[in-house]
Write a protein that holds these residues in place. Structure first.
Motif, PDB file in Angstrom:
ATOM      1  N   ASN A 170     -18.004  12.157 -14.721  1.00  0.00           N
ATOM      2  CA  ASN A 170     -19.296  12.807 -14.535  1.00  0.00           C
ATOM      3  C   ASN A 170     -19.410  13.333 -13.103  1.00  0.00           C
ATOM      4  OD1 ASN A 170     -20.689  12.913 -16.957  1.00  0.00           O
ATOM      5  ND2 ASN A 170     -21.377  10.772 -16.810  1.00  0.00           N
ATOM      6  N   LEU A 203     -21.421  12.906 -21.504  1.00  0.00           N
ATOM      7  CA  LEU A 203     -21.082  13.737 -20.357  1.00  0.00           C
ATOM      8  C   LEU A 203     -22.322  14.477 -19.857  1.00  0.00           C
ATOM      9  CD1 LEU A 203     -17.650  15.315 -21.381  1.00  0.00           C
ATOM     10  CD2 LEU A 203     -18.089  13.275 -20.025  1.00  0.00           C
ATOM     11  N   ALA A 220     -19.642  17.798 -15.549  1.00  0.00           N
ATOM     12  CA  ALA A 220     -18.524  16.864 -15.734  1.00  0.00           C
ATOM     13  C   ALA A 220     -17.203  17.610 -15.577  1.00  0.00           C
ATOM     14  CB  ALA A 220     -18.613  16.203 -17.103  1.00  0.00           C
TER      15      ALA A 220
END
Length: 329
Positions: A251, A283, A287
């Motif tokens: 992330n 996510l 990301a």
């Protein structure tokens, strides 16, 4: 003393050379066949083309298909390679372990050391001659295996830094073999019987080799990091032969979301079903894919470092063996 050493070890030398000749008789035809296949598939041209930054995508796909065909045909040779990395251990078992243990077990050391040949001189001549022979054999073996595995290196993504193939070629076999022999010699001075010395040599060799390969080798030099977004046409191309240590998806704050994988979403960030790509993994926007790797051009540096480690261990073990010999009754 040199003549006596030759008399004692000439059978071992003969059988070792015979084994090397048999190994060459098996591997040379396989190596020639691999090279012919590599050439017939046009992979030599692929290697030079893929080294350029402006290679076309169609060329890359064609070459990748050729490398896969080559790998499918010769992938089973990885099993042969696993067997080949045991050869330094065998030299340690049959050359190093009996060097002192056999003399002490049979009691012949008392006769030699009372005939005007001191323990230090006996050890230096024995260790020196056997060590020189081992270095020559290991150097020939390393050069021969470098020739043999070269097509496999070029076809594999991890190249020469890959597990197993790194251990087979270059100068590293010299360090492995010297260490195996020195470990066998030292074990013979401690246990003084051949079979226990051989068992300790095998266990110690496997343990140290595994520890260095798994724990030390990836850290010989600081690994490089590469990041690229999960959306787009694909990751930036790495040099063929780069050794990827680990990878995953993170992330924006750096938190690892998925290990040992990477995600490539189409532009726009949505999959065919309309869902946001990677939403099931949690996510967040921004990301990215993350890789930790060692560049392919560090091969010889890593070979030198690893060889130095095992040569240093061999010297230490031989020094300890000489000290032990002084106390043997």
């Amino acid at each position: 003393m040199i003549w006596l050493t030759w008399r004692q070890h000439r059978k071992q030398a003969f059988y070792t050379l015979l084994g090397f000749a048999a190994l060459a008789a098996v591997l040379v035809p396989i190596g020639l066949a691999m090279r012919n296949t590599f050439s017939d598939l046009g992979l030599a041209d692929c290697v030079s083309q893929l080294a350029r930054a402006d290679v076309a995508q169609t060329t890359r796909e064609t070459c990748d298909a050729g490398f896969r065909r080559f790998g499918n045909q010769y992938g089973s040779l990885n099993l042969v390679a696993v067997l080949l990395i045991t050869l330094p251990a065998l030299v340690g078992l049959f050359w190093g372990a009996p060097l002192v243990a056999r003399e002490v077990e049979q009691g012949t050391h008392r006769f030699v050391w009372t005939q005007g040949v001191g323990r230090n001189r006996w050890a230096l001549v024995k260790f020196g001659l056997v060590g020189a022979a081992v270095v020559i054999l290991a150097a020939v073996y390393g050069l021969g295996m470098s020739w043999w595995v070269d097509p496999l290196n070029q076809a594999a993504h991890e190249g020469r830094l890959g597990m197993i193939v790194f251990d087979l070629q270059g100068i590293a076999p010299i360090g492995y073999t010297l260490f195996a022999v020195a470990l066998g010699v030292f074990a013979g001075t401690v246990w003084k019987r051949m079979l226990p010395a051989m068992g300790i040599t095998l266990a110690g060799f496997i343990g140290v080799r595994a520890a260095v390969e798994i724990l030390a080798r990836p850290h010989y030099q600081a690994a490089r990091t590469q990041t690229f977004p999960i959306e787009g046409d694909g990751p930036p191309e790495m040099s063929r032969g780069d050794w990827i240590l680990t990878q995953g998806v993170r992330n924006p704050d750096g938190t690892m979301i998925a290990e040992d994988t990477r995600i490539q979403c189409p532009p726009g960030g949505k999959g065919p079903d309309g869902r946001v790509c990677g939403a099931e993994l949690g996510l967040e926007p921004g990301a990215y894919n993350w890789q930790l790797y060692q560049p392919a051009d560090r091969f010889w540096l890593f070979q030198g470092i690893e060889t130095g480690i095992f040569v240093a261990l061999a010297v230490l073990l031989l020094y300890l063996a000489v000290r032990r010999i002084r106390r043997i009754a």
